[in-house]
Design a protein around this motif. Structure first.
Motif, PDB file in Angstrom:
ATOM      1  N   PHE A 183      -5.636   0.111   0.000  1.00 20.76           N
ATOM      2  CA  PHE A 183      -5.302  -0.133   1.252  1.00 20.76           C
ATOM      3  C   PHE A 183      -4.155   0.669   1.843  1.00 20.76           C
ATOM      4  CE2 PHE A 183      -1.671  -3.362   1.184  1.00 20.76           C
ATOM      5  CZ  PHE A 183      -1.899  -3.670  -0.200  1.00 20.76           C
ATOM      6  N   GLY A 184      -3.815   1.755   1.411  1.00 17.93           N
ATOM      7  CA  GLY A 184      -2.934   2.711   2.013  1.00 17.93           C
ATOM      8  C   GLY A 184      -1.811   3.024   0.964  1.00 17.93           C
ATOM      9  N   THR A 185      -1.811   2.595  -0.456  1.00 22.98           N
ATOM     10  CA  THR A 185      -0.826   3.087  -1.232  1.00 22.98           C
ATOM     11  C   THR A 185      -1.294   4.335  -2.059  1.00 22.98           C
ATOM     12  OG1 THR A 185      -1.391   1.507  -2.766  1.00 22.98           O
ATOM     13  CG2 THR A 185       0.372   0.802  -1.669  1.00 22.98           C
ATOM     14  N   VAL A 186      -0.665   5.206  -2.698  1.00 25.24           N
ATOM     15  CA  VAL A 186      -1.096   5.959  -3.623  1.00 25.24           C
ATOM     16  C   VAL A 186      -0.297   6.109  -4.793  1.00 25.24           C
ATOM     17  CG1 VAL A 186      -1.438   7.776  -1.659  1.00 25.24           C
ATOM     18  CG2 VAL A 186       0.773   7.791  -2.557  1.00 25.24           C
ATOM     19  N   HIS A 187      -0.749   6.612  -6.019  1.00 28.19           N
ATOM     20  CA  HIS A 187       0.072   6.456  -7.266  1.00 28.19           C
ATOM     21  C   HIS A 187       0.999   7.689  -7.175  1.00 28.19           C
ATOM     22  CE1 HIS A 187      -3.595   4.774  -9.182  1.00 28.19           C
ATOM     23  NE2 HIS A 187      -2.623   4.063  -9.516  1.00 28.19           N
ATOM     24  N   GLY A 188       2.252   7.691  -7.736  1.00 28.44           N
ATOM     25  CA  GLY A 188       3.163   8.516  -7.508  1.00 28.44           C
ATOM     26  C   GLY A 188       4.096   8.743  -6.268  1.00 28.44           C
ATOM     27  N   LEU A 189       4.564   9.744  -5.848  1.00 29.26           N
ATOM     28  CA  LEU A 189       5.540   9.800  -4.797  1.00 29.26           C
ATOM     29  C   LEU A 189       4.736  10.066  -3.393  1.00 29.26           C
ATOM     30  CD1 LEU A 189       8.337  12.121  -6.388  1.00 29.26           C
ATOM     31  CD2 LEU A 189       8.467   9.785  -5.561  1.00 29.26           C
ATOM     32  N   PHE A 190       5.009   9.356  -2.400  1.00 28.16           N
ATOM     33  CA  PHE A 190       4.130   9.708  -1.338  1.00 28.16           C
ATOM     34  C   PHE A 190       4.655  10.831  -0.689  1.00 28.16           C
ATOM     35  CE2 PHE A 190       3.854   5.202  -1.766  1.00 28.16           C
ATOM     36  CZ  PHE A 190       2.770   4.795  -0.971  1.00 28.16           C
ATOM     37  N   VAL A 191       3.686  11.676  -0.256  1.00 33.48           N
ATOM     38  CA  VAL A 191       3.859  12.790   0.593  1.00 33.48           C
ATOM     39  C   VAL A 191       4.192  12.593   1.978  1.00 33.48           C
ATOM     40  CG1 VAL A 191       2.558  15.084   1.267  1.00 33.48           C
ATOM     41  CG2 VAL A 191       2.181  14.179  -1.052  1.00 33.48           C
ATOM     42  N   GLU A 192       3.413  11.613   2.362  1.00 37.04           N
ATOM     43  CA  GLU A 192       3.560  11.005   3.999  1.00 37.04           C
ATOM     44  C   GLU A 192       4.147   9.578   3.918  1.00 37.04           C
ATOM     45  OE1 GLU A 192      -0.061  11.551   5.999  1.00 37.04           O
ATOM     46  OE2 GLU A 192       0.030  13.524   5.510  1.00 37.04           O
ATOM     47  N   GLU A 193       4.664   9.042   4.933  1.00 34.78           N
ATOM     48  CA  GLU A 193       5.406   7.911   5.023  1.00 34.78           C
ATOM     49  C   GLU A 193       4.095   6.740   4.645  1.00 34.78           C
ATOM     50  OE1 GLU A 193       8.206   5.893   6.178  1.00 34.78           O
ATOM     51  OE2 GLU A 193       9.056   7.523   4.990  1.00 34.78           O
ATOM     52  N   PRO A 194       4.266   6.014   3.909  1.00 33.76           N
ATOM     53  CA  PRO A 194       3.269   4.864   3.561  1.00 33.76           C
ATOM     54  C   PRO A 194       2.970   3.825   5.039  1.00 33.76           C
ATOM     55  CG  PRO A 194       4.905   4.394   2.217  1.00 33.76           C
ATOM     56  CD  PRO A 194       5.421   5.565   3.008  1.00 33.76           C
ATOM     57  N   ASP A 195       1.685   3.529   5.294  1.00 29.57           N
ATOM     58  CA  ASP A 195       1.468   2.735   6.000  1.00 29.57           C
ATOM     59  C   ASP A 195       0.328   1.862   5.640  1.00 29.57           C
ATOM     60  OD1 ASP A 195       1.375   1.370   8.528  1.00 29.57           O
ATOM     61  OD2 ASP A 195       0.244   2.876   9.731  1.00 29.57           O
ATOM     62  N   LEU A 196       0.605   0.868   5.110  1.00 27.62           N
ATOM     63  CA  LEU A 196      -0.488  -0.187   4.426  1.00 27.62           C
ATOM     64  C   LEU A 196      -1.146  -0.742   5.459  1.00 27.62           C
ATOM     65  CD1 LEU A 196       1.447  -1.716   1.587  1.00 27.62           C
ATOM     66  CD2 LEU A 196       0.651   0.706   1.888  1.00 27.62           C
ATOM     67  N   ASP A 197      -2.383  -1.043   5.490  1.00 29.58           N
ATOM     68  CA  ASP A 197      -3.234  -1.741   6.461  1.00 29.58           C
ATOM     69  C   ASP A 197      -3.442  -3.141   5.816  1.00 29.58           C
ATOM     70  OD1 ASP A 197      -5.229  -2.687   7.899  1.00 29.58           O
ATOM     71  OD2 ASP A 197      -6.453  -0.790   7.638  1.00 29.58           O
ATOM     72  N   ILE A 198      -2.511  -3.873   6.325  1.00 30.61           N
ATOM     73  CA  ILE A 198      -2.041  -5.204   5.885  1.00 30.61           C
ATOM     74  C   ILE A 198      -3.447  -6.322   6.374  1.00 30.61           C
ATOM     75  CG2 ILE A 198      -0.658  -7.394   6.076  1.00 30.61           C
ATOM     76  CD1 ILE A 198       0.492  -5.054   4.154  1.00 30.61           C
ATOM     77  N   ARG A 199      -3.917  -5.802   7.561  1.00 33.22           N
ATOM     78  CA  ARG A 199      -4.937  -6.629   8.183  1.00 33.22           C
ATOM     79  C   ARG A 199      -6.450  -6.446   7.119  1.00 33.22           C
ATOM     80  NH1 ARG A 199      -6.622  -6.131  14.229  1.00 33.22           N
ATOM     81  NH2 ARG A 199      -7.189  -4.028  13.708  1.00 33.22           N
ATOM     82  N   LEU A 200      -6.271  -5.273   6.729  1.00 29.30           N
ATOM     83  CA  LEU A 200      -7.571  -5.112   5.734  1.00 29.30           C
ATOM     84  C   LEU A 200      -7.344  -5.842   4.307  1.00 29.30           C
ATOM     85  CD1 LEU A 200     -10.016  -3.540   4.640  1.00 29.30           C
ATOM     86  CD2 LEU A 200      -8.609  -1.796   3.880  1.00 29.30           C
ATOM     87  N   LEU A 201      -6.053  -5.971   3.827  1.00 31.33           N
ATOM     88  CA  LEU A 201      -5.848  -6.610   2.797  1.00 31.33           C
ATOM     89  C   LEU A 201      -6.184  -8.178   3.052  1.00 31.33           C
ATOM     90  CD1 LEU A 201      -4.240  -7.033  -0.017  1.00 31.33           C
ATOM     91  CD2 LEU A 201      -2.365  -7.283   1.278  1.00 31.33           C
ATOM     92  N   LYS A 202      -5.589  -8.528   4.121  1.00 34.60           N
ATOM     93  CA  LYS A 202      -6.099 -10.050   4.478  1.00 34.60           C
ATOM     94  C   LYS A 202      -7.666 -10.326   4.652  1.00 34.60           C
ATOM     95  CE  LYS A 202      -1.469 -11.246   6.525  1.00 34.60           C
ATOM     96  NZ  LYS A 202      -0.841 -11.237   7.830  1.00 34.60           N
TER      97      LYS A 202
END
Ligand code: 13P
Length: 289
Positions: A183-202
């Motif tokens: 839902f928005g995370t990646v493994h390793g270092l982020f290339v772009e600012e992470p923006d998690l989709d908390i609504r989707l997670l819920k």
């Protein structure tokens, strides 16, 4: 103590916290993370990834992890992270792992579901809990652009997010204990600012009767991590931030030391720094308790 993994998951659900699943590639890292968990009086998951086999062979490190778990003052789960080959997954079973991620997420849905269902029946009969994944988690190596962990180029990360209807069906069909959720995370270092989709997670949390897992804990902002825990995440996988942290201090130490420097001194610096990183993550994930 070697934890009963089901009990720890239930406790995390009841008390609204997430377990830190931290990758263990060296003995220094494991000693550091156990000390951190003990100082915080929190449960811990020591995670061994199949991709780290060259650094930490499972037949050597597995029994050591189990022994260290028995001796720890807090409950410790020994987990296989991203076991992609069935033979390797069976090696984890034979080495006493109490929690196993069998990762078939790169396969078509039906095949993923079929394989995980069959393995979960075996694992449960042995008291082992199972993690699996639907949707895909990208890996971002800085400077190499984004790609999924299976090397598929991505233009739009959202295409790989876990779909609630698929997640619900998958959990019902397979009987797994933990679902790795994209839902928005990646493994390793982020290339772009992470923006998690908390609504989707819920949404996923509402339709699945199992613990949800967030991979790629490195680089996620504190507030988003806490929102993810409130949204139903019960385990956060963490490694890169801890694994790369000691390099700078070690480089400095090497540069400024005139006398011969023993490797055990370098290992001790690494242990202290990784312990602090582990402590930070474990305590943050306990924050909502
Ligand atoms: P990071 O290395 O991004 O912290 O993620 C680790 C992970 O998700 C292992 O499965």
């Amino acid at each position: 103590m070697l934890a009963n993994p089901k009990e720890i998951l239930l406790d995390a659900e009841k008390n609204n916290y997430a377990i830190a699943g931290i990758n263990a590639t060296t003995l220094e890292a494991v000693i550091g993370m156990i000390e951190a968990a003990e100082e915080l009086d929190a449960p811990l998951m020591i995670s061994h990834a199949q991709s780290h086999e060259a650094y930490a062979p499972i037949d050597i490190f597995g029994p050591v992890f189990v022994d260290m778990a028995h001796k720890a003052k807090v409950p410790v789960i020994i987990h296989l992270d991203h076991g992609v080959d069935y033979n390797y997954v069976i090696k984890a079973v034979r080495n006493g792992f109490t929690s196993i991620m069998y990762d078939c997420a790169h396969l078509p849905y039906e095949e993923n579901s079929r394989r995980i269902k069959a393995f979960t029946e075996i694992a449960h009969s042995l008291g082992i809990i199972v993690e699996a994944e639907v949707g895909l988690m990208p890996s971002n190596i800085v400077g190499q652009g984004g790609c999924t962990e299976y090397g598929v180029a991505i233009d739009n990360i959202r295409e790989y997010y876990t779909k609630p209807d698929e997640a619900s069906r998958f959990v019902d069909e397979t009987g797994i204990d933990m679902l790795a959720t994209s839902f928005g995370t990646v493994h390793g270092l982020f290339v772009e600012e992470p923006d998690l989709d908390i609504r989707l997670l819920k949404e996923i949390n509402e339709v699945t009767a199992c613990a949800l897992v967030m991979h790629g804990g490195t680089g996620v902002h504190e507030e988003q991590l806490l929102e993810a825990v409130s949204g139903g995440i019960r385990k956060v996988n963490y490694y890169t931030g801890m694994g790369i942290a000691p390099a700078e201090a070690i480089g400095r130490k090497i540069a400024e030391t005139k006398d011969p420097l023993y490797y055990h001194e370098i290992a001790d610096i690494a242990k202290s720094i990784m312990k602090e990183k582990a402590k930070y993550m474990i305590s943050l994930l306990q924050n909502n308790k």
